[in-house]
Write a protein that holds these residues in place. Sequence first.
Motif, PDB file in Angstrom:
ATOM      1  N   LEU A   7       0.859  -1.167   0.000  1.00 29.09           N
ATOM      2  CA  LEU A   7       0.000   0.000   0.000  1.00 29.09           C
ATOM      3  C   LEU A   7       0.902   1.226   0.000  1.00 29.09           C
ATOM      4  O   LEU A   7       1.803   1.333   0.847  1.00 29.09           O
ATOM      5  N   ILE A   8       0.696   2.132  -0.936  1.00 29.40           N
ATOM      6  CA  ILE A   8       1.453   3.371  -1.026  1.00 29.40           C
ATOM      7  C   ILE A   8       0.493   4.500  -0.683  1.00 29.40           C
ATOM      8  O   ILE A   8      -0.582   4.610  -1.272  1.00 29.40           O
ATOM      9  N   ARG A   9       0.888   5.348   0.273  1.00 24.44           N
ATOM     10  CA  ARG A   9      -0.008   6.417   0.715  1.00 24.44           C
ATOM     11  C   ARG A   9       0.781   7.481   1.457  1.00 24.44           C
ATOM     12  O   ARG A   9       1.906   7.255   1.880  1.00 24.44           O
ATOM     13  N   SER A  10       0.146   8.634   1.625  1.00 24.76           N
ATOM     14  CA  SER A  10       0.734   9.651   2.490  1.00 24.76           C
ATOM     15  C   SER A  10       0.339   9.331   3.925  1.00 24.76           C
ATOM     16  O   SER A  10      -0.605   8.584   4.173  1.00 24.76           O
ATOM     17  N   THR A  11       1.087   9.885   4.853  1.00 30.93           N
ATOM     18  CA  THR A  11       0.800   9.666   6.263  1.00 30.93           C
ATOM     19  C   THR A  11       0.842  11.000   6.986  1.00 30.93           C
ATOM     20  O   THR A  11       1.450  11.950   6.508  1.00 30.93           O
ATOM     21  N   ASP A  12       0.188  11.076   8.117  1.00 32.05           N
ATOM     22  CA  ASP A  12       0.154  12.328   8.860  1.00 32.05           C
ATOM     23  C   ASP A  12       1.169  12.298  10.001  1.00 32.05           C
ATOM     24  O   ASP A  12       1.735  11.245  10.316  1.00 32.05           O
ATOM     25  N   PRO A  13       1.423  13.458  10.625  1.00 31.98           N
ATOM     26  CA  PRO A  13       2.420  13.507  11.693  1.00 31.98           C
ATOM     27  C   PRO A  13       2.118  12.556  12.862  1.00 31.98           C
ATOM     28  O   PRO A  13       3.045  11.965  13.423  1.00 31.98           O
ATOM     29  N   ALA A  14       0.854  12.390  13.205  1.00 28.05           N
ATOM     30  CA  ALA A  14       0.505  11.512  14.337  1.00 28.05           C
ATOM     31  C   ALA A  14       0.900  10.069  14.028  1.00 28.05           C
ATOM     32  O   ALA A  14       1.484   9.378  14.874  1.00 28.05           O
ATOM     33  N   ASP A  61       4.681  18.587  10.923  1.00 26.99           N
ATOM     34  CA  ASP A  61       3.776  19.343  11.796  1.00 26.99           C
ATOM     35  C   ASP A  61       3.453  20.712  11.221  1.00 26.99           C
ATOM     36  O   ASP A  61       2.318  21.183  11.303  1.00 26.99           O
ATOM     37  N   ALA A  62       4.453  21.349  10.626  1.00 28.87           N
ATOM     38  CA  ALA A  62       4.277  22.698  10.072  1.00 28.87           C
ATOM     39  C   ALA A  62       3.565  22.683   8.721  1.00 28.87           C
ATOM     40  O   ALA A  62       3.190  23.740   8.211  1.00 28.87           O
ATOM     41  N   GLY A  63       3.397  21.513   8.139  1.00 27.33           N
ATOM     42  CA  GLY A  63       2.706  21.412   6.861  1.00 27.33           C
ATOM     43  C   GLY A  63       3.593  21.676   5.653  1.00 27.33           C
ATOM     44  O   GLY A  63       3.089  21.824   4.541  1.00 27.33           O
ATOM     45  N   GLY A  64       4.901  21.719   5.843  1.00 24.17           N
ATOM     46  CA  GLY A  64       5.812  22.025   4.748  1.00 24.17           C
ATOM     47  C   GLY A  64       6.300  20.813   3.979  1.00 24.17           C
ATOM     48  O   GLY A  64       6.948  20.955   2.950  1.00 24.17           O
ATOM     49  N   GLN A  65       6.005  19.632   4.491  1.00 26.94           N
ATOM     50  CA  GLN A  65       6.416  18.408   3.814  1.00 26.94           C
ATOM     51  C   GLN A  65       5.280  17.398   3.855  1.00 26.94           C
ATOM     52  O   GLN A  65       4.443  17.431   4.758  1.00 26.94           O
ATOM     53  N   THR A  66       5.283  16.516   2.870  1.00 26.04           N
ATOM     54  CA  THR A  66       4.359  15.394   2.845  1.00 26.04           C
ATOM     55  C   THR A  66       5.191  14.122   2.810  1.00 26.04           C
ATOM     56  O   THR A  66       6.086  13.987   1.963  1.00 26.04           O
ATOM     57  N   LEU A  67       4.911  13.216   3.730  1.00 26.00           N
ATOM     58  CA  LEU A  67       5.616  11.944   3.824  1.00 26.00           C
ATOM     59  C   LEU A  67       4.751  10.850   3.215  1.00 26.00           C
ATOM     60  O   LEU A  67       3.600  10.659   3.619  1.00 26.00           O
ATOM     61  N   PHE A  68       5.324  10.158   2.252  1.00 25.59           N
ATOM     62  CA  PHE A  68       4.677   8.992   1.648  1.00 25.59           C
ATOM     63  C   PHE A  68       5.355   7.747   2.171  1.00 25.59           C
ATOM     64  O   PHE A  68       6.566   7.731   2.374  1.00 25.59           O
ATOM     65  N   VAL A  69       4.563   6.707   2.381  1.00 21.77           N
ATOM     66  CA  VAL A  69       5.100   5.446   2.887  1.00 21.77           C
ATOM     67  C   VAL A  69       4.637   4.295   2.018  1.00 21.77           C
ATOM     68  O   VAL A  69       3.584   4.353   1.383  1.00 21.77           O
ATOM     69  N   ALA A  70       5.456   3.258   1.996  1.00 21.22           N
ATOM     70  CA  ALA A  70       5.093   1.968   1.412  1.00 21.22           C
ATOM     71  C   ALA A  70       4.908   1.017   2.583  1.00 21.22           C
ATOM     72  O   ALA A  70       5.779   0.920   3.449  1.00 21.22           O
ATOM     73  N   GLU A  71       3.785   0.332   2.599  1.00 17.05           N
ATOM     74  CA  GLU A  71       3.467  -0.584   3.692  1.00 17.05           C
ATOM     75  C   GLU A  71       3.182  -1.959   3.110  1.00 17.05           C
ATOM     76  O   GLU A  71       2.387  -2.092   2.185  1.00 17.05           O
ATOM     77  N   ARG A  72       3.858  -2.974   3.666  1.00 21.70           N
ATOM     78  CA  ARG A  72       3.650  -4.361   3.257  1.00 21.70           C
ATOM     79  C   ARG A  72       3.371  -5.194   4.495  1.00 21.70           C
ATOM     80  O   ARG A  72       4.118  -5.117   5.460  1.00 21.70           O
ATOM     81  N   ALA A  73       2.329  -5.969   4.434  1.00 24.13           N
ATOM     82  CA  ALA A  73       1.957  -6.858   5.537  1.00 24.13           C
ATOM     83  C   ALA A  73       1.902  -6.092   6.859  1.00 24.13           C
ATOM     84  O   ALA A  73       2.357  -6.569   7.897  1.00 24.13           O
ATOM     85  N   VAL A  80       9.261   8.318   0.950  1.00 24.43           N
ATOM     86  CA  VAL A  80       9.772   9.453   0.180  1.00 24.43           C
ATOM     87  C   VAL A  80       9.055  10.693   0.706  1.00 24.43           C
ATOM     88  O   VAL A  80       7.905  10.627   1.134  1.00 24.43           O
ATOM     89  N   ILE A  81       9.771  11.800   0.693  1.00 27.39           N
ATOM     90  CA  ILE A  81       9.232  13.063   1.205  1.00 27.39           C
ATOM     91  C   ILE A  81       9.159  14.072   0.069  1.00 27.39           C
ATOM     92  O   ILE A  81      10.129  14.247  -0.675  1.00 27.39           O
ATOM     93  N   LEU A  82       8.026  14.746  -0.034  1.00 25.96           N
ATOM     94  CA  LEU A  82       7.885  15.909  -0.901  1.00 25.96           C
ATOM     95  C   LEU A  82       7.992  17.135  -0.010  1.00 25.96           C
ATOM     96  O   LEU A  82       7.143  17.372   0.845  1.00 25.96           O
ATOM     97  N   ASP A  83       9.061  17.894  -0.196  1.00 24.91           N
ATOM     98  CA  ASP A  83       9.243  19.158   0.519  1.00 24.91           C
ATOM     99  C   ASP A  83       8.664  20.242  -0.366  1.00 24.91           C
ATOM    100  O   ASP A  83       9.191  20.543  -1.430  1.00 24.91           O
ATOM    101  N   HIS A  84       7.547  20.832   0.075  1.00 26.92           N
ATOM    102  CA  HIS A  84       6.846  21.852  -0.712  1.00 26.92           C
ATOM    103  C   HIS A  84       6.814  23.188   0.023  1.00 26.92           C
ATOM    104  O   HIS A  84       5.949  24.013  -0.221  1.00 26.92           O
ATOM    105  N   ASP A  85       7.782  23.398   0.888  1.00 30.48           N
ATOM    106  CA  ASP A  85       7.864  24.617   1.692  1.00 30.48           C
ATOM    107  C   ASP A  85       8.988  25.516   1.158  1.00 30.48           C
ATOM    108  O   ASP A  85       9.925  25.835   1.871  1.00 30.48           O
ATOM    109  N   GLY A  86       8.875  25.880  -0.106  1.00 30.50           N
ATOM    110  CA  GLY A  86       9.928  26.653  -0.745  1.00 30.50           C
ATOM    111  C   GLY A  86       9.914  28.129  -0.379  1.00 30.50           C
ATOM    112  O   GLY A  86       8.961  28.647   0.204  1.00 30.50           O
TER     113      GLY A  86
END
Length: 178
Positions: A7-14, A61-73, A80-86
């Motif tokens: 499963l590939i998805r973004s995840t939140d800080p919590a 937490d600040a909303g400047g990056q989005t973390l994507f994760v790959a989850e297996r079992a 991978v991280i998208l840093d969009h806080d330019g």
Amino acid sequence: MTEPAALIRSTDPAEARARLDELADILHGCVHAGGSVGFILPYSIAEARAFWERKVLPALDAGGQTLFVAERAGRLVGTVILDHDGMPNQRHKGDVRKMLVHPDHRRLGLARRLMDALFTEARERALTMLTLDTRTGDPAERLYQSLGFETTGTIPDFCRDNFSDRLDSTTIMWKRLA
């Protein structure tokens, strides 16, 4: 036996906080397998955990990056991280950071799928350019080229090798998003 689907998805800080041990394990495994991701040996699991706590979680937490994760079992195995806080004059651009797939889960297409999720998010944020750097000659460089990234150039002696005092070059890459 069939490989478990990922499963590939973004995840939140919590969730990232709750799964710090898994994130640390991914980073720790990649460094110990020779990945040039900013760290050198010796490198402990505590140092890997501290990286996520000190460098990534505040930006999530600040909303400047989005973390994507790959989850297996039920286990996180890639990121991978998208840093969009330019800076104000670079709000059209994002930076790709910490493309990591645990060594035990490589060659399954997870890196490509993580990048596809990152591309989708970048487009939804109206980003038109992505940049990254990678150690020259690494398999990641070929992956990024296959995903449409172009090379701007290389910087010699940019980073130290994980296992020795050798200095390696880095390749600076970019991709326009349609």
